[in-house]
Design an enzyme around this catalytic site. Structure first.
Site, mmCIF file in Angstrom:
data_model
loop_
_atom_site.group_PDB
_atom_site.id
_atom_site.type_symbol
_atom_site.label_atom_id
_atom_site.label_comp_id
_atom_site.label_asym_id
_atom_site.label_seq_id
_atom_site.Cartn_x
_atom_site.Cartn_y
_atom_site.Cartn_z
ATOM 1 C CG ASP A 1 3.853 13.869 9.850
ATOM 2 O OD1 ASP A 1 3.883 14.973 9.256
ATOM 3 O OD2 ASP A 1 4.171 12.801 9.300
ATOM 4 N N GLY B 1 8.471 7.051 6.032
ATOM 5 C CA GLY B 1 9.905 7.244 6.185
ATOM 6 C C GLY B 1 10.555 6.085 6.932
ATOM 7 C CG PHE B 2 11.054 6.217 10.298
ATOM 8 C CD1 PHE B 2 12.409 6.265 10.558
ATOM 9 C CD2 PHE B 2 10.358 7.421 10.166
ATOM 10 C CE1 PHE B 2 13.058 7.482 10.704
ATOM 11 C CE2 PHE B 2 11.003 8.634 10.310
ATOM 12 C CZ PHE B 2 12.361 8.665 10.573
ATOM 13 C CG LEU C 1 -2.051 -1.047 1.240
ATOM 14 C CD1 LEU C 1 -2.801 -0.973 2.560
ATOM 15 C CD2 LEU C 1 -3.014 -0.874 0.071
ATOM 16 N N GLY C 2 2.001 1.224 0.629
ATOM 17 C CA GLY C 2 2.802 2.451 0.661
ATOM 18 C C GLY C 2 3.982 2.357 1.605
ATOM 19 C CE LYS D 1 3.810 2.983 10.810
ATOM 20 N NZ LYS D 1 3.367 4.225 11.465
#
Length: 318
Positions: free
Chosen positions: A164, A38-39, A34-35, A57
């Protein structure tokens, strides 16, 4: 789990062999990539038993600090529970990160899957045809985002800040319900900065973890002796409301041109497109949050009050 196999699949973005991920005894089959953050990497998975889809994740930790932050992210999920904040369904962590022997650890978080994608996807789609949201829809979506942010700011004994907030970190549920995601940048909201070194550290963390077009001015140039608080999120909310109206943050164009976002943010030179169907009230609401001096910015409670007032005003005109 063969982590090399999974990383290859994530890089290729295709499933050549069905890769299985096991979290606390439950098996999930990876369906698609999916994507990348940064980490972390995020994949769409399916529960082998229920066939329900989830997002997983995966964070690879290269040292104790990475590991601490990843475990902290899971902890924040258990602290902040709200319909407008993404829920952590399950999590696990494996191995110990040790840079000396080049050992990494993995932290996996199972999250709900939102098939409608992010608010950024929705606004990008609308931007192509100038399909503006109505003022009422904008205020209703924004109010729910604010309620989610309030859940962070309400944490006792010390408030948390998301740090963020941006349209790419808001997923859409049914009926355009916004849900704040990615708790990887969440931190104690109130930081007393004493000295140049502490200022530089905070500035470096912000540069790494807070997206430029939504980052508050006090995080671009942290003063040696100052107090930073949860009103960093209020600046980001001002940028989000602007994007809900005009499809992008007020500083996106500067970022895309490669000009200095820091300079644009510090001067807070906000311009509004002329053709959009919103009145001065909406613009004033945006500007009330985009104050360069954080002490002039309202807290979330006042923002919510102002949004309620704006909705009441709209309804009185009908």
């Amino acid at each position: 789990m063969n982590s090399l196999g999974l990383s290859l699949i994530l890089k290729m973005g295709c499933i050549c062999a069905k890769e299985t991920v096991v979290v606390n005894g439950r098996k999930y089959t990876v369906r698609e990539h999916l994507g990348d953050g940064g980490f972390s990497t995020v994949s769409l998975v399916e529960d082998n038993l229920t066939h329900k889809k989830y997002a997983i994740k995966k964070m690879v930790c290269h040292g104790p600090e990475d590991q601490r932050l990843a475990v902290k992210e899971i902890e924040y999920h258990s602290i902040v529970k709200h319909p407008n904040v993404i829920e952590c369904i399950d999590s696990t962590h494996r191995g110990t990160a040790d840079p000396v022997v080049n050992a990494t650890s993995e932290v996996l978080i199972i999250l709900p899957y939102y098939h409608k994608g992010t608010l950024a996807n929705e606004l990008e789609r609308r931007a192509r045809t100038n399909d503006y949201l109505s003022a009422r829809d904008i205020l209703n979506i924004f109010l729910q985002i604010c309620e989610g942010v309030k859940a962070f700011h309400d944490v006792k004994p010390e408030p948390l800040a998301h740090r963020d907030l941006k349209i790419a970190n808001i997923v859409l549920g049914e009926a355009m319900t916004p849900v704040i995601m990615d708790l990887g940048s969440v931190t104690q909201a109130r930081v007393k900065v004493c000295g140049a070194q502490a200022a530089q550290t905070l500035q470096d963390i912000a540069a790494e973890r807070c997206s430029m077009p939504y980052r508050a001015p006090e995080l671009f140039n942290v003063e040696s002796y100052c107090m930073v608080d949860e009103r960093t999120d209020i600046w980001s909310l001002g940028c989000i409301l602007y994007a809900l109206c005009y499809f992008k943050s007020p500083f996106d164009a500067v970022y895309e041109r490669g000009d200095s976002v820091a300079l644009a943010v510090m001067s807070a030179n906000i311009t509004f497109p002329e053709n959009a169907p919103y009145n001065e009230d909406m613009q004033n609401l945006i500007l009330s949050m985009l104050k360069v001096n954080p002490m002039e910015r309202p807290y979330i409670y006042t923002v919510i009050e102002n949004v309620h007032d704006a909705i009441a005003k709209l309804e009185s005109r009908v």
